[in-house]
Design a protein around this motif. Structure first.
Motif, PDB file in Angstrom:
ATOM      1  N   ALA A  56      35.989  42.508  55.055  1.00  0.00           N
ATOM      2  CA  ALA A  56      35.877  42.814  53.596  1.00  0.00           C
ATOM      3  C   ALA A  56      36.613  42.024  52.613  1.00  0.00           C
ATOM      4  O   ALA A  56      37.819  41.487  53.146  1.00  0.00           O
ATOM      5  CB  ALA A  56      36.245  44.292  53.564  1.00  0.00           C
ATOM      6  N   LYS A  57      36.300  41.727  51.650  1.00  0.00           N
ATOM      7  CA  LYS A  57      37.123  40.659  50.587  1.00  0.00           C
ATOM      8  C   LYS A  57      37.509  41.644  49.308  1.00  0.00           C
ATOM      9  O   LYS A  57      36.563  42.358  48.638  1.00  0.00           O
ATOM     10  CB  LYS A  57      36.439  39.603  50.192  1.00  0.00           C
ATOM     11  CG  LYS A  57      35.998  38.777  51.558  1.00  0.00           C
ATOM     12  CD  LYS A  57      35.497  37.269  51.068  1.00  0.00           C
ATOM     13  CE  LYS A  57      35.253  36.519  52.238  1.00  0.00           C
ATOM     14  NZ  LYS A  57      36.085  35.549  52.355  1.00  0.00           N
ATOM     15  N   LEU A  58      38.469  41.375  48.773  1.00  0.00           N
ATOM     16  CA  LEU A  58      39.055  41.751  47.595  1.00  0.00           C
ATOM     17  C   LEU A  58      39.001  40.815  46.447  1.00  0.00           C
ATOM     18  O   LEU A  58      39.597  39.930  46.746  1.00  0.00           O
ATOM     19  CB  LEU A  58      40.446  42.536  47.542  1.00  0.00           C
ATOM     20  CG  LEU A  58      40.787  43.694  48.557  1.00  0.00           C
ATOM     21  CD1 LEU A  58      42.074  44.193  48.474  1.00  0.00           C
ATOM     22  CD2 LEU A  58      39.870  44.912  47.931  1.00  0.00           C
ATOM     23  N   TRP A  59      38.249  40.981  45.407  1.00  0.00           N
ATOM     24  CA  TRP A  59      38.164  40.202  44.326  1.00  0.00           C
ATOM     25  C   TRP A  59      38.635  40.580  43.056  1.00  0.00           C
ATOM     26  O   TRP A  59      38.626  41.748  42.764  1.00  0.00           O
ATOM     27  CB  TRP A  59      36.488  39.767  44.240  1.00  0.00           C
ATOM     28  CG  TRP A  59      35.710  39.500  45.170  1.00  0.00           C
ATOM     29  CD1 TRP A  59      35.386  39.923  46.631  1.00  0.00           C
ATOM     30  CD2 TRP A  59      35.522  37.840  45.525  1.00  0.00           C
ATOM     31  NE1 TRP A  59      34.753  39.054  47.349  1.00  0.00           N
ATOM     32  CE2 TRP A  59      34.908  37.874  46.674  1.00  0.00           C
ATOM     33  CE3 TRP A  59      35.486  37.006  44.506  1.00  0.00           C
ATOM     34  CZ2 TRP A  59      34.441  36.454  47.190  1.00  0.00           C
ATOM     35  CZ3 TRP A  59      35.195  35.519  45.096  1.00  0.00           C
ATOM     36  CH2 TRP A  59      34.699  35.492  46.193  1.00  0.00           C
ATOM     37  N   ASN A  60      39.038  39.323  42.314  1.00  0.00           N
ATOM     38  CA  ASN A  60      39.393  39.636  40.994  1.00  0.00           C
ATOM     39  C   ASN A  60      38.145  39.275  40.290  1.00  0.00           C
ATOM     40  O   ASN A  60      37.900  38.167  40.005  1.00  0.00           O
ATOM     41  CB  ASN A  60      40.565  38.671  40.521  1.00  0.00           C
ATOM     42  CG  ASN A  60      41.001  38.851  39.176  1.00  0.00           C
ATOM     43  OD1 ASN A  60      39.917  38.788  38.283  1.00  0.00           O
ATOM     44  ND2 ASN A  60      42.023  38.802  38.818  1.00  0.00           N
ATOM     45  N   VAL A  61      37.591  40.338  39.888  1.00  0.00           N
ATOM     46  CA  VAL A  61      36.137  40.231  39.337  1.00  0.00           C
ATOM     47  C   VAL A  61      36.146  39.474  37.842  1.00  0.00           C
ATOM     48  O   VAL A  61      35.291  38.218  37.598  1.00  0.00           O
ATOM     49  CB  VAL A  61      35.445  41.082  39.071  1.00  0.00           C
ATOM     50  CG1 VAL A  61      34.113  41.221  38.226  1.00  0.00           C
ATOM     51  CG2 VAL A  61      35.338  42.222  40.295  1.00  0.00           C
ATOM     52  N   ALA A  62      36.989  39.554  36.916  1.00  0.00           N
ATOM     53  CA  ALA A  62      37.191  38.703  35.920  1.00  0.00           C
ATOM     54  C   ALA A  62      37.430  37.392  35.965  1.00  0.00           C
ATOM     55  O   ALA A  62      36.707  36.431  35.347  1.00  0.00           O
ATOM     56  CB  ALA A  62      38.500  39.321  35.140  1.00  0.00           C
ATOM     57  N   GLU A 114      37.451  35.421  41.383  1.00  0.00           N
ATOM     58  CA  GLU A 114      38.697  34.920  42.853  1.00  0.00           C
ATOM     59  C   GLU A 114      38.666  35.947  43.692  1.00  0.00           C
ATOM     60  O   GLU A 114      38.979  36.856  43.569  1.00  0.00           O
ATOM     61  CB  GLU A 114      39.800  34.648  41.821  1.00  0.00           C
ATOM     62  CG  GLU A 114      41.010  34.274  42.911  1.00  0.00           C
ATOM     63  CD  GLU A 114      42.355  33.921  42.161  1.00  0.00           C
ATOM     64  OE1 GLU A 114      43.353  33.397  42.558  1.00  0.00           O
ATOM     65  OE2 GLU A 114      42.532  34.401  40.984  1.00  0.00           O
ATOM     66  N   CYS A 115      38.657  35.312  44.946  1.00  0.00           N
ATOM     67  CA  CYS A 115      38.928  36.086  45.997  1.00  0.00           C
ATOM     68  C   CYS A 115      40.298  36.237  46.125  1.00  0.00           C
ATOM     69  O   CYS A 115      41.129  35.391  46.323  1.00  0.00           O
ATOM     70  CB  CYS A 115      38.178  35.621  47.588  1.00  0.00           C
ATOM     71  SG  CYS A 115      38.655  36.477  48.904  1.00  0.00           S
TER      72      CYS A 115
END
Length: 93
Positions: free
Chosen positions: A2-8, A11-12
């Motif tokens: 799974a990946k955690l992203w900074n959506v704004a 950026e992964c």
């Protein structure tokens, strides 16, 4: 995985590697500091959002884990498998 992203920023932030099968569900703790991943490998993993470190692995789910949730105080997680609901202590497993 799974990946955690900074959506704004697009950026992964972290790649969470710990399941050997498909990740089927994720749930964030209410304070946003932990994330729970569950999958078809029968495990549930609790991760630290800030560091991406795996804090706990719960291997006793016995079958595919389709759903999961943190308790409102973040001290326990519940997992749902085929006909089985598990309740786990986040600190001790």
């Amino acid at each position: 995985t799974a990946k955690l992203w900074n959506v704004a920023r697009g950026e992964c932030l972290h790649t969470l590697e710990g399941h050997w099968g498909m990740v089927l569900h994720i749930a964030f703790s209410l304070d946003g500091k932990k994330v729970l991943t569950t999958g078809d490998d029968g495990s549930a993993l609790v991760w630290d959002v800030a560091s991406g470190e795996c804090l706990h692995t719960f291997d006793g789910c016995q079958s595919v884990v389709y759903d999961s949730a943190f308790s409102s105080d973040g001290l326990q997680v519940a997992t749902a498998s085929e006909g089985i609901v598990g309740v786990w202590d986040v600190a001790s497993g």
